[in-house]
Scaffold this motif. Structure first.
Motif, PDB file in Angstrom:
ATOM      1  N   LYS A   7       0.821  -1.207   0.000  1.00  0.00           N
ATOM      2  CA  LYS A   7       0.000   0.000   0.000  1.00  0.00           C
ATOM      3  C   LYS A   7       0.856   1.259   0.000  1.00  0.00           C
ATOM      4  N   GLU A   8       2.088   1.088   0.396  1.00  0.00           N
ATOM      5  CA  GLU A   8       2.921   2.272   0.521  1.00  0.00           C
ATOM      6  C   GLU A   8       4.210   2.080  -0.234  1.00  0.00           C
ATOM      7  N   LYS A   9       4.829   3.208  -0.515  1.00  0.00           N
ATOM      8  CA  LYS A   9       6.153   3.102  -1.118  1.00  0.00           C
ATOM      9  C   LYS A   9       7.184   2.917  -0.011  1.00  0.00           C
ATOM     10  N   ASN A  10       8.251   2.280  -0.382  1.00  0.00           N
ATOM     11  CA  ASN A  10       9.269   1.940   0.594  1.00  0.00           C
ATOM     12  C   ASN A  10      10.620   2.337   0.008  1.00  0.00           C
ATOM     13  N   PHE A  11      11.180   3.424   0.489  1.00  0.00           N
ATOM     14  CA  PHE A  11      12.410   3.913  -0.127  1.00  0.00           C
ATOM     15  C   PHE A  11      13.636   3.492   0.669  1.00  0.00           C
ATOM     16  N   VAL A  12      14.749   3.417  -0.047  1.00  0.00           N
ATOM     17  CA  VAL A  12      16.022   3.141   0.591  1.00  0.00           C
ATOM     18  C   VAL A  12      16.294   4.229   1.628  1.00  0.00           C
ATOM     19  N   ASN A  13      15.984   5.448   1.270  1.00  0.00           N
ATOM     20  CA  ASN A  13      16.088   6.563   2.204  1.00  0.00           C
ATOM     21  C   ASN A  13      14.914   7.499   1.929  1.00  0.00           C
ATOM     22  N   GLU A  14      14.090   7.700   2.953  1.00  0.00           N
ATOM     23  CA  GLU A  14      12.878   8.523   2.807  1.00  0.00           C
ATOM     24  C   GLU A  14      13.179   9.936   2.307  1.00  0.00           C
ATOM     25  N   ASN A  15      14.422  10.382   2.556  1.00  0.00           N
ATOM     26  CA  ASN A  15      14.770  11.737   2.118  1.00  0.00           C
ATOM     27  C   ASN A  15      15.163  11.796   0.656  1.00  0.00           C
ATOM     28  N   PHE A  16      15.176  10.657   0.019  1.00  0.00           N
ATOM     29  CA  PHE A  16      15.524  10.649  -1.408  1.00  0.00           C
ATOM     30  C   PHE A  16      14.552   9.706  -2.109  1.00  0.00           C
ATOM     31  N   ARG A  17      13.434  10.240  -2.516  1.00  0.00           N
ATOM     32  CA  ARG A  17      12.353   9.390  -3.014  1.00  0.00           C
ATOM     33  C   ARG A  17      12.403   9.249  -4.538  1.00  0.00           C
TER      34      ARG A  17
END
Ligand code: GAL
Length: 686
Positions: A7-17
């Motif tokens: 349901k959500e995106k999952n980034f390696v680092n939330e500060n770099f989407r």
């Protein structure tokens, strides 16, 4: 319809989407010609790159003398990259050490399996136990973390480089003994677990234990297995020792280590709790042999790395053109680099990264492919291809962070592989475990069905179908997990060699497969016949004949329904494949190794019955040669990647309904792909 869990995106680092597009960058090699650094920044933008991995082999530059750090080059480079719109993946330098360190503290260097002490040389040759090496690594990592941990450019940490190998020095031997003492508690327990009364090899004390090697004990399979486990555990511990000082300074730091293709030596599943996201280095042998096979095998590893953390991974290294270490270093044909890059993204990578940014001028990798050639400009075929990938990633930015929903998983397990390979039985030379896993993976790849790769004790509950090829090692936990999976409605497909040994490599008594698995599958495996390479067996399934290779197990149905029978040799009439309903689920058993056609037949029935989601409509035989399809999803949209690895155009590929063409624009229901072509499409999930 996909059962959506993402349901959500999952980034390696939330500060770099965003997608990362970059390379291993070694500016320290050009420290005396700094104008090259400025040129690199100009080229980085032209290549549509937004990231550089730095510091990987920089220890000698960063700490030229013990305790005297010089961060000037890194300060300058990080600022330059950042000022030019890029971010940094910062490496710890433990993959290769400075000369002074090895000279002053020889214990940091490895001892090989025959007892030879390595000299200062090459890279990746550290002792993973040495307290001094661990201390030195901690010190430099702390210094790096203090200086750069909170720098906004540093979005992730690249811990060491491709951990690998083993060390047999006295420190490691002692650590191995301690590992065993901790595991078994007493030497009697160890002797029992190892069945060491065989050949009078009973140990009197832990002090007698030596690492298995060509000059020591190798006949105790439990010992061999524990050595692999120790090598893994010691590496994981070494990695923890690297990560701790970074996280102590910067709690939010995101760390990974770059792993490899088909790496045999460590159980990578044990790495997963130390890293925040997975990453790997992919160098397939494109344009050799069967291209479909190359693509499928590479896809297997993309699937593995995504499954490891159940979220997007990074393609940390790939070559934009050729490598320098294959037996024959062939150029990627035009288009192949873009396709191979998109393959990673299709399977869940949030990056395309290269080894290397700029070709080094000297030493062993001077002819390895790079974004920037010795020629030094943007006017090369390879540079243009990299820039094209960069533009594509910018166009499909909304896919970054999305997941992959798989209804099928294949069990691929290192401990199982080590035990199977060690077993002196079956075919001596090669049990072909990984190849067998590939063969089953290929079924799904050819039909555009997403597939995860999991270990033998993974949580299986979310999957409709589990395929467990040659799952020779089953401990109580595996037995329980497979049993309850089927009991609760799962479909399990296992093959010959199931459930023969426990986790210290002792045979299960009371008939194979182990314990309850006999009830789950409704069979008993009495014997296994190994065929010579030039022999084949024969199996009849629905009136049609299939060829058996390598292994034919002589099983008895004990409640299972017989689906196929042997048609040759003294075991003609014995079951060759069975199915058994157990609880709410079903357990299929294939007792022989087929050439592909049999499993295709049976798995296609199973896929129909389970209504497995196919990313493209495909016939029973699968998609046209070289074509496959994978999807990522954010829960609302399905992002479809259709890939063509063949050297021919493939026309009129039908889609499951209407899609928006993310690269070409417009709505499509059918597409055609040139050789090495791909399409990236989007549709709302109904
Ligand atoms: C990788 C390694 C890189 C570089 C590359 C060449 O295995 O991490 O440093 O050597 O191979 O293909």
């Amino acid at each position: 319809m996909i059962a959506l869990s993402m349901k959500e995106k999952n980034f390696v680092n939330e500060n770099f989407r965003k997608f990362l597009h970059g390379a291993d960058y070694n500016p320290e090699q050009w420290i005396e010609t700094k104008e090259i650094w400025d040129e690199d920044m100009r080229l980085m933008k032209l290549a549509h790159c937004n990231e550089m991995s730095v510091g990987i082999f920089s220890w000698a530059a960063l700490e030229p003398k013990e305790g005297e750090y010089d961060f000037s080059f890194l300060d300058e480079i990080i600022e330059k990259v950042y000022a030019n719109g890029g971010v940094i993946i910062l490496a710890t330098p433990s993959g290769a050490r400075p000369h002074w360190l090895a000279d002053k503290y020889p214990e940091v260097l490895r001892v090989d399996a025959t007892g030879r002490k390595m000299h200062f040389s090459a890279r990746h040759n550290h002792c993973f136990t040495s307290p001094i090496y661990r201390k030195k690594v901690r010190e430099i990592n702390s210094a790096l973390a203090e200086r750069y941990g909170k720098h906004p450019a540093v979005i992730a940490w690249h811990i060491s480089n491709e951990y690998g190998g083993e060390c047999y020095c006295p420190l490691c031997q002692q650590a191995f003994r301690n590992f065993l003492r901790e595991k078994y508690g007493s030497i009697q327990n160890l002797n029992r677990a190892y069945w060491s009364s065989f050949w009078s090899h009973t140990y009197d004390s832990f002090d007698q234990i030596e690492a298995p090697s060509p000059i020591t004990e190798q006949s105790i399979h439990g010992l061999n297995l524990d050595w692999h486990r120790f090598a893994t555990a010691q590496t994981v511990d070494f990695m923890k020792n690297e990560v701790e000082p970074i996280k102590a300074v910067c709690h939010q730091a995101k760390v990974t280590t770059n792993m490899m293709f088909e790496y045999y030596g460590y159980d990578y599943y044990q790495f997963k709790d130390v890293i925040d996201f997975a990453s790997w280095d992919s160098y397939p042998l494109w344009h050799s042999g069967n291209q479909e096979e190359t693509a499928e095998r590479c896809a297997f590893w993309h699937d593995f790395y995504r499954s490891l953390k159940k979220k997007p991974f990074l393609l940390m290294e790939s070559t934009p053109s050729l490598v320098n270490w294959h037996e024959y270093n062939k150029l990627k044909r035009p288009g192949m680099d873009n396709l191979a890059s998109m393959q990673a993204v299709a399977h869940g990578s949030d990056s395309v990264q290269y080894f290397q940014w700029r070709k080094s001028r000297g030493s062993v990798e001077k002819f390895h492919g790079a974004v920037v050639d010795h020629e030094g400009t943007e006017n090369t075929r390879v540079f243009r291809s990299v820039a094209k990938t960069g533009k594509i990633l910018e166009k499909i930015q909304e896919i970054a962070g999305t997941g992959v929903d798989a209804q099928v998983a294949i069990v691929y397990d290192w401990e199982n592989m080590w035990a199977l390979d060690d077993s002196q039985g079956f075919a001596a030379k090669d049990k072909k475990y990984l190849e067998t896993c590939y063969a089953y993976h290929r079924y799904f790849w050819k039909r555009g069905i997403n597939c995860d790769i999991v270990d033998r004790n993974a949580d299986l509950s979310k999957y409709k179908l589990i395929v467990a090829p040659m799952l020779y090692m089953t401990d109580a936990r595996t037995e329980e997990s497979l049993t309850s999976y089927v009991e609760n409605g799962g479909t399990l497909y296992a093959t010959y060699a199931l459930g023969m040994v426990n986790d210290t490599d002792l045979c299960h008594l009371g008939g194979f497969p182990a314990g309850k698995l006999k009830e789950v599958f409704g069979i008993w495996n009495e014997e296994i016949d190994t065929l010579y390479p030039d022999q084949t067996g024969e199996v009849t399934f629905r009136g049609k004949k299939y060829i058996a290779h390598d292994y034919c197990e002589l099983i008895h149905a004990r409640g299972a329904k017989v689906l196929a029978e042997y048609a040759k040799d003294f075991y003609a009439g014995y079951p060759a494949a069975t199915v058994h309903t157990y609880g709410k689920g079903k357990a299929y058993y294939q007792a022989f190794r087929d050439g592909g056609d049999f499993k295709d037949e049976l798995l296609s029935d199973i896929s129909e019955e389970l209504n497995l989601y196919k990313n493209l409509p495909s016939s029973k035989d699968g998609l046209p040669f070289g074509v496959t399809a994978h999807t990522r999803t954010d829960g609302e949209n399905r992002f479809l990647f259709v890939e063509n690895y063949s050297e021919d155009e493939v026309k009129d590929i039908s889609l499951n309904g209407n899609y928006e063409d993310m690269l070409g624009g417009g709505e499509v229901t059918k597409i055609s792909l040139p050789a090495y072509g791909f399409a990236i499409l989007k549709s709302k999930i109904q």
